[in-house]
Write an enzyme that holds these catalytic residues in place. Sequence first.
Site, PDB file in Angstrom:
ATOM      1  N   GLY A   1      22.716  -6.566  39.485  1.00 39.58           N
ATOM      2  CA  GLY A   1      22.090  -8.089  39.176  1.00 39.58           C
ATOM      3  C   GLY A   1      23.268  -9.209  38.399  1.00 39.58           C
ATOM      4  O   GLY A   1      22.744 -10.305  38.854  1.00 39.58           O
TER       5      GLY A   1
ATOM      6  N   ASP B   1      21.877  -9.262  33.585  1.00 40.35           N
ATOM      7  CA  ASP B   1      21.082 -10.406  34.241  1.00 40.35           C
ATOM      8  C   ASP B   1      19.815 -10.707  33.217  1.00 40.35           C
ATOM      9  O   ASP B   1      19.443 -12.021  33.028  1.00 40.35           O
ATOM     10  CB  ASP B   1      20.811 -10.173  35.908  1.00 40.35           C
ATOM     11  CG  ASP B   1      20.394  -8.676  35.754  1.00 40.35           C
ATOM     12  OD1 ASP B   1      20.020  -8.005  34.719  1.00 40.35           O
ATOM     13  OD2 ASP B   1      20.000  -8.404  36.926  1.00 40.35           O
TER      14      ASP B   1
ATOM     15  N   ASP C   1      14.528  -6.907  29.657  1.00 38.45           N
ATOM     16  CA  ASP C   1      12.987  -6.811  29.959  1.00 38.45           C
ATOM     17  C   ASP C   1      12.404  -5.852  28.716  1.00 38.45           C
ATOM     18  O   ASP C   1      12.093  -6.365  27.560  1.00 38.45           O
ATOM     19  CB  ASP C   1      13.032  -6.195  31.537  1.00 38.45           C
ATOM     20  CG  ASP C   1      11.445  -6.075  31.682  1.00 38.45           C
ATOM     21  OD1 ASP C   1      10.551  -6.986  31.304  1.00 38.45           O
ATOM     22  OD2 ASP C   1      11.075  -5.208  32.701  1.00 38.45           O
TER      23      ASP C   1
END
Length: 189
Positions: free
Chosen positions: A54, A110, A113
């Site tokens: 990513g 990237d 979360d």
Amino acid sequence: MSASSAPSLSEFGNPNLEPLLTGEQIQTRISEMGAEIARDYAGRNPLLLGVLKGAFIFLSDLIRTIDLQIGIEFMAISSYGAETRSSGEVKIVKDLDVAIEGRDILVVEDIVDTGLTLSYLLANLRSRGAASVKLVALLNKHERRLREVEIDYLGFNIPDAFVVGYGLDFAERYRNLPYIAVLKDPLIQ
Ligand code: 5GP
């Protein structure tokens, strides 16, 4: 088949995408981050460690805004299945090819979360004797955090939604979007 009835495989204006950050907004913010990193690491030779896949576009744009001698390395990691995910354990699919003892490491990711992947990776890198380990992340979904992770250089805080583009995928699709969008319905092709 006439040209007008041929299936369209175009992607950038897909109606299932809700634009969130334009390419221009991303580049402007990355330039600011690169200047900040160059200031903070002046006179040093940091190793930027991209997390595949990513972060590959973010890393390649970021390094062109950092006016320093730097090194580049990549790691690839994948989380285990759903049950083991809460343990935060991840599998290193591609490890570093070089020793990092005594190096200043900047991990380039990237998106953060739950924080499970990064908390594992940062602890793993610190245990290898790096002089310092800091985190650069383009996006942060703080609402979803399960494990606290300090982001030293952050691009954007974003709401809790699944985003794609600019390197981020859904089932390997959308990485080539030149902007970041919310994927409205993952079931629509
Ligand atoms: P964490 O361990 O922080 O939950 O997971 C981080 C990884 O999950 C990211 O590196 C990315 O691969 C994936 N991820 C988390 N949120 C998103 C999202 O909104 N879109 C995409 N494409 N990947 C995400």
